[in-house]
Every structure is written in C-alpha cells, then in structure tokens.
Design a protein around this motif. Structure first.
Motif, PDB file in Angstrom:
ATOM      1  N   PRO A   1       0.788  -1.233   0.000  1.00  0.00           N
ATOM      2  CA  PRO A   1       0.000   0.000   0.000  1.00  0.00           C
ATOM      3  C   PRO A   1       0.821   1.284   0.000  1.00  0.00           C
ATOM      4  O   PRO A   1       0.295   2.340  -0.273  1.00  0.00           O
ATOM      5  CB  PRO A   1      -0.837  -0.118   1.281  1.00  0.00           C
ATOM      6  CG  PRO A   1      -0.050  -1.040   2.161  1.00  0.00           C
ATOM      7  CD  PRO A   1       0.622  -1.999   1.239  1.00  0.00           C
ATOM      8  N   THR A   2       2.112   1.204   0.313  1.00  0.00           N
ATOM      9  CA  THR A   2       2.941   2.404   0.306  1.00  0.00           C
ATOM     10  C   THR A   2       3.984   2.296  -0.785  1.00  0.00           C
ATOM     11  O   THR A   2       4.373   1.205  -1.188  1.00  0.00           O
ATOM     12  CB  THR A   2       3.651   2.579   1.663  1.00  0.00           C
ATOM     13  OG1 THR A   2       4.399   1.384   1.957  1.00  0.00           O
ATOM     14  CG2 THR A   2       2.648   2.816   2.776  1.00  0.00           C
TER      15      THR A   2
ATOM     16  N   ASP B   1       3.477   7.582  -5.140  1.00  0.00           N
ATOM     17  CA  ASP B   1       2.224   7.035  -4.616  1.00  0.00           C
ATOM     18  C   ASP B   1       1.125   7.207  -5.670  1.00  0.00           C
ATOM     19  O   ASP B   1       0.822   8.332  -6.073  1.00  0.00           O
ATOM     20  CB  ASP B   1       1.843   7.784  -3.336  1.00  0.00           C
ATOM     21  CG  ASP B   1       0.603   7.199  -2.666  1.00  0.00           C
ATOM     22  OD1 ASP B   1      -0.029   6.300  -3.249  1.00  0.00           O
ATOM     23  OD2 ASP B   1       0.272   7.650  -1.551  1.00  0.00           O
TER      24      ASP B   1
ATOM     25  N   GLY C   1      -1.968   6.948  -5.326  1.00  0.00           N
ATOM     26  CA  GLY C   1      -3.206   7.471  -4.764  1.00  0.00           C
ATOM     27  C   GLY C   1      -4.276   6.397  -4.676  1.00  0.00           C
ATOM     28  O   GLY C   1      -4.043   5.212  -4.948  1.00  0.00           O
ATOM     29  N   THR C   2      -5.489   6.812  -4.336  1.00  0.00           N
ATOM     30  CA  THR C   2      -6.582   5.856  -4.116  1.00  0.00           C
ATOM     31  C   THR C   2      -7.539   5.734  -5.295  1.00  0.00           C
ATOM     32  O   THR C   2      -8.237   4.735  -5.421  1.00  0.00           O
ATOM     33  CB  THR C   2      -7.388   6.271  -2.880  1.00  0.00           C
ATOM     34  OG1 THR C   2      -7.929   7.592  -3.080  1.00  0.00           O
ATOM     35  CG2 THR C   2      -6.518   6.278  -1.637  1.00  0.00           C
ATOM     36  N   THR C   3      -7.569   6.749  -6.187  1.00  0.00           N
ATOM     37  CA  THR C   3      -8.568   6.748  -7.257  1.00  0.00           C
ATOM     38  C   THR C   3      -8.336   5.628  -8.253  1.00  0.00           C
ATOM     39  O   THR C   3      -9.283   4.948  -8.678  1.00  0.00           O
ATOM     40  CB  THR C   3      -8.573   8.107  -7.986  1.00  0.00           C
ATOM     41  OG1 THR C   3      -8.811   9.144  -7.042  1.00  0.00           O
ATOM     42  CG2 THR C   3      -9.663   8.139  -9.054  1.00  0.00           C
TER      43      THR C   3
ATOM     44  N   VAL D   1      -6.869   2.758  -7.824  1.00  0.00           N
ATOM     45  CA  VAL D   1      -7.209   1.478  -7.204  1.00  0.00           C
ATOM     46  C   VAL D   1      -8.726   1.301  -7.129  1.00  0.00           C
ATOM     47  O   VAL D   1      -9.264   0.235  -7.464  1.00  0.00           O
ATOM     48  CB  VAL D   1      -6.587   1.388  -5.795  1.00  0.00           C
ATOM     49  CG1 VAL D   1      -7.041   0.117  -5.080  1.00  0.00           C
ATOM     50  CG2 VAL D   1      -5.067   1.428  -5.881  1.00  0.00           C
ATOM     51  N   ALA D   2      -9.438   2.355  -6.729  1.00  0.00           N
ATOM     52  CA  ALA D   2     -10.896   2.265  -6.560  1.00  0.00           C
ATOM     53  C   ALA D   2     -11.594   2.072  -7.898  1.00  0.00           C
ATOM     54  O   ALA D   2     -12.497   1.223  -8.024  1.00  0.00           O
ATOM     55  CB  ALA D   2     -11.413   3.522  -5.870  1.00  0.00           C
TER      56      ALA D   2
END
Length: 629
Positions: free
Chosen positions: A58-59, A291, A293-295, A297-298
């Motif tokens: 995750p990092t 990184d 980010g989260t977008t 992955v989502a």
C-alpha cells in the motif's frame, strides 16, 4: 456509484466530447505512406500481454526502478535467427524481409498495406527475443538489435509526426528502447551506459520530448504514453518527466474509468486491456517511488466488477466495439476469478444484472446456483453516449447466450484497415438492432425505463439515428423459459426501409417457415427459434442473408484475421413507420415452440409455449412488455 439493479430514468445522458486525436483526424493531416490507411490510435488488446503485476504494497516502494514491460507477444513470431536476416512477422502476413541483412531497414515498407503491420514494425517490439538474448550476454544478438534500433533513430529524425505509423507506435518504441538500455547494462555487465551507446539516451530524450508535446488524451493510448514518459523519467532520473507523467495519470483515470467501472473505450476487449494497463500503472508508479493514490485502485476495482458482469455463460466477453472473442481473465482474489473460471474458483458474485450509465446492460439468469454455470442464459444491451474511440454503431443491439452456446452474436472486429469490411463491422448492419437504411448517425441512446424482477427484466430504449427518424426498442428477457421478446418501432418523415436484424453464429443453418425461422448447427442438441409476430402491422416474408459481399452482410469476425459467413435473419418493413415484434427462444432441438395471441382491451396477450412451459406476455399499445405468467 455501483451499477443499479433497478432504475427508471428520463434524463438525457451527457454527450461525451470527442478526443482531438483520432484516426479520422490523423488521416486528414498526416502524410500516410501506405495508400490511405492508418492504424487506430491504440494497441491491439487481443495480442497476448504480460501477466498482470502482483498486488503491490500500500505504500510506495522507494526503489527508483522501471522494469522492461516485455513485448506484448509480438516477439514470439520473430526469433533471433530472423532478426539476423532483417525479417519481420506480424499477423497473417508471412515473414517479410524488411532490410538489407545488415540491420539497415526500409521503414516505409508495407507489403499488404496493413496499417497495424506498419505500426508494429515501427514499434520495434519485434526485436524482443534479440534484446532478451543480448541481456543474457549474447553480444552478437545485442549488436544486431542495437543496429536496427539505431537505424530507426537515424532514419526517423525528430519529429516523426508526419509518419502516422511511427507516431502511433511512439510509446511502444519508447519501452523497447528502455528494454534495450537495460539489456546493454546487463549483457555487458556494466553499471553505466558505454559511450558507444550514448545515442540511446539521446533517443529516449527525443521520445520524452515527443510524448510531452503529443499527448493523445485520456484513454488507453494516452495512458500508455504517460507510462512510457514516466519510464524515461525513472530510467534517466528525471523527476520533471516523472511528475508530468504521474500528473497525467492521476487526471486521466477519472475519464478513462468512470465511478461505475465503465471505460470510455466503448469496447469490452479494451475494457479488459485497461484493467491490466491500470494495474501496470499502479505497479510502475510504486516501484519508482510515486504514490498512485486511491482513485486508480478504486476505479479499477469497479472495472473488475463490470468485467465480471459482462462475462457471458461461455466465459467470454461479448464482442462489443472493437473486440475479438476474448476470454475473461480470472484474476485471483477479485470477482473476476469466479467469472473467468466458469464458477470453478473464487467467490460467487451476488449481483445478477448491471445497468451502467456508460451505456451497458449486462444480465444473466444466474451464476450457477441451481444449474451449471455454462447453462445459464446471459445477455448484453447497448445504449448511452454517442459512438467514439473503439465503439461501433451498436446502440440498442443485444447479444445472447443460452443452453451452453452463443445464440445472438455481434458481427465482430474487422481490424483497423480502413476498408469496406471495417465500415460494415462498425455500422448498424453488423449488430442486432432495428436498422434504418438511410440513417447515418451515431446517436446518443437513452435507457428510458428498466424494471428487474425475479424471472424477467424489461428495458425501453430510444434514439434518433437520422434526421426525422425515431427508433424505440422494448426488450423483455425471461427466465424459465429462457427467451427474449423484442419490440422495435420506428417512425420517419419519409418512406424508409426498416429491418430488425438477428445475427447468428457461423455454424448455424436456418430454415424459414412462414413467420418462423429455426436455426441450428447440424447434429447439435440446441436450436434457436425466431418468431416474427404481427403487432399493429402485418408481417412480411422473413429474409436470411449469409456471406454476401455486395452489399456486405452475413459475416462474423471471431478475430480480425478470421472471417466466416454467418446467417442474418431479417424482419423487414417499408414505409413511414415500422412495428416489429420478435421472440428469440433457444431450446432442445426436439422442443416445440408455439404461440397464440389474444386481445385484452388495449393490450395484446402473447401466449407462448416453449418446450412444454407456458408463459404469457402482455404487449401494451405503448410498447410496454410485461410477463404476466
């Protein structure tokens, strides 16, 4: 936002703004050296690709590395022995001598006038086996691929934008040059590029400059470009290039994959390609200390759900848009595992029907709960934004599988050569829809209504495919008995030729009797009965077309290189309006399919008896279809 099981909407779907970079624009402004054809601005998603990278931590991993992404399978047909002879192989074109045998290549050659062949020549991916051999210490192989790569650099000076084949393959070639650079270091056992190879870093910087100035936009082509640019930045330790590329990726994901998981490609094969591509993006960014980010992955997680729902009962994705017949990849640990293994592994999904604002309905009778996975019935319906990128003129079209086989198919993907075959495959006439002969538009199509029940689903779609022409399709899909009822209605200000088309697999033989056509593969245990039922208009004789070349009709492309005659059943009307009611039922070969109709007030009752099971469908005056038994 998840796909919805039940939705009623009358809102107008927002039109997608076309990208500036397209094959049509390129054809108008670029010098094309192969007689008027150009490659589509994207890789072929049906070419084999390297496996999806493993799930990264995750990092960010602070390794500052960019790994050679391999060669998409194009290297498999180009062994080192052929490279020594300057021979290139792609597709069905035989191995072609493209140079003088010393690495001096004629970069303008294109024997079959095939734009894809030409683009992959310029991609340099065909050098893969030689680069790998060089990385293992084969100095002769390393010298040969270096000579060919340097010959490309010398013969195609910056900017190569005037040659569309060189232009479109820039991001692929960038990665090959990075792979070559890595091979030089490992093959020669050095940590710094020798002076004799400084041209390689110079070439990479030219490619970086080109990629900065010629971004194709937020779709798979632009994503590949951004990854290649990022690769240069990571390889040459240029943080400025890394930032430009990572910023583009962060922005592009919001357009490339929407919140429901639909991609903007309008193609199921390219949707699966994008799933792998954005997985690679996550891996690439993390390995070079950025990184993601989260977008990303989502949205990619939602795309996995989309692909699972799209998977038919045969384990394939329906051929929508520029798509060959491709199997769903069973990615472990995702919802794709169950769909891709035909229910043999993974967790069974709970959602049976998905409706996506991007213009897709995917539905099924089940996931193998009470009958084998392959014996379920599955369907797709297209609607939504107007045609773009890899989309076809397929709005309102349906596909259908049942009883362990394809029942209604799409005409398929004819490749990227701009000719009559590609024109047909992309046109309304290659899909299961109500065609209007004079209509040339590629309209936005609204899903006006939808209703999902335990044993039936109903949809109403509407669009205007030409000036003064309106088209409405009502679709009712049943379970037990498994069948489809489709009502097509068209109106126009002038007289038109209307046809509801039903494309059948190439192994089917069709027998017509009155208002009935029965199709089956000789010796098979399954048949398809297609009924044309009078509703508000008299029926006309059923027409069957297969393997016609003037005009082109009755074909199926399983792949861009495999075209076979395939029957098309046509229910025709002429005049200012059309009303065509169809039933498509797949059954055992010996099963009896019959019907009667009665009038009940303003609605007609369609009494169907299918293999001993009776069901009743109400057809309202406004076209609404409802299962009442």
């Amino acid at each position: 936002m998840p796909a919805r099981h039940l939705r009623t909407t009358r809102t107008t779907l927002r039109l997608m703004i076309p990208l500036l970079v397209s094959a049509a624009v390129l054809a108008a402004v670029l010098v094309i050296p192969w007689g008027g054809s150009e490659p589509e601005a994207a890789p072929d998603p049906t070419v084999s690709h390297t496996p999806e990278p493993p799930t990264a931590p995750p990092t960010p991993v602070k390794q500052n590395t960019y790994t050679c992404p391999a060669y998409s399978g194009i290297d498999h047909a180009n062994p080192v022995a052929n490279l020594y002879q300057d021979k290139f192989t792609w597709g069905t074109t035989p191995p072609t001598k493209v140079g003088d045998g010393k690495g001096n290549i004629n970069w303008r050659i294109n024997p079959d006038k095939n734009p894809s062949w030409y683009m992959w020549l310029h991609s340099l991916r065909w050098l893969g086996q030689g680069i790998n051999a060089g990385a293992r210490g084969d100095k002769r192989a390393l010298q040969r691929v270096s000579n060919i790569a340097r010959d490309w650099v010398n013969d195609n000076p910056y900017s190569w934008k005037s040659d569309v084949g060189a232009y479109e393959s820039t991001m692929h070639r960038t990665n090959v040059l990075i792979c070559l650079r890595e091979a030089v270091l490992s093959g020669l056992h050095v940590v710094k590029l020798p002076l004799t190879y400084t041209w390689l870093d110079d070439a990479l910087m030219e490619h970086a400059w080109f990629l900065q100035k010629n971004y194709s936009g937020d779709w798979n082509h632009g994503t590949d470009e951004s990854l290649a640019l990022f690769g240069i930045g990571c390889t040459l330790q240029r943080n400025d290039l890394k930032k430009i590329a990572s910023d583009r990726l962060t922005s592009a994901i919001k357009t490339s994959i929407d919140t429901q998981g639909s991609t903007n490609e309008q193609s199921t094969a390219y949707a699966q390609f994008n799933y792998a591509l954005w997985g690679r993006a996550i891996d690439v960014l993390r390995k070079c200390g950025v990184d993601p980010g989260t977008t990303i992955v989502a949205r990619r997680r939602e795309l996995a759900k989309w692909l699972a729902l799209a998977t038919n009962s045969l384990g394939n994705l329906p051929q929508l848009g520029d798509s060959e017949v491709v199997r769903t990849v069973p990615v472990p640990g995702t919802v794709l595992e169950y769909a891709g293994t035909l229910g043999k592994q993974g967790i069974r999904p709970t959602q049976r029907v998905g409706i996506f604002d991007g213009g897709y309905v995917f539905g099924r009778t089940g996931w193998g709960e009470t009958r084998p996975f392959t014996q379920e019935s599955t369907y797709s319906i297209r609607f939504g934004p107007s045609q773009k990128l890899h989309g076809h003129n397929d709005h309102t079209s349906v596909t259908y599988t049942s009883h362990g086989r394809d029942i209604l198919i799409d005409g398929g993907h004819a490749g990227y050569k701009i000719d009559d075959w590609r024109f047909w495959a992309k046109s309304q006439f290659a899909h299961n829809e109500l065609t209007v002969k004079s209509a040339t538009g590629h309209p936005e199509t609204k899903l006006v209504r939808s209703s999902i029940g335990a044993t039936s689903e109903y949809y109403e779609l509407h669009d205007s495919p030409g000036a003064g022409i309106d088209r409405t399709r009502d679709v009712l899909v049943l379970k037990d008995p498994d069948l489809m009822v489709v009502l097509d209605r068209g109106t126009s200000g002038s007289e038109e030729d209307y046809s509801t088309l039903w494309h059948l697999p190439s192994d089917q033989k069709v027998v017509v009797s009155g208002n009935r056509a029965v199709a089956a593969k000789p010796g098979d245990r399954v048949k398809t009965t297609l009924l044309q039922i009078p509703f508000q208009q008299q029926t006309t004789p059923i027409e069957v077309v297969s393997g016609s070349q003037d005009p082109i009709q009755g074909w199926h492309y399983k792949t861009i290189d495999k075209r076979a005659p395939a029957p098309v059943v046509k229910f025709n009307r002429s005049g200012h309006d059309a009303s065509i009611l169809s039933v498509i039922a797949a059954t055992r070969t010996k099963a009896v399919v019959s019907y009667t109709t009665t009038q009940q007030g303003s609605r007609m009752l369609l009494n169907l008896k299918v293999d001993g099971v009776t069901t009743v469908i109400a057809v309202a005056a406004d076209g609404t279809l409802q299962r009442i038994k």
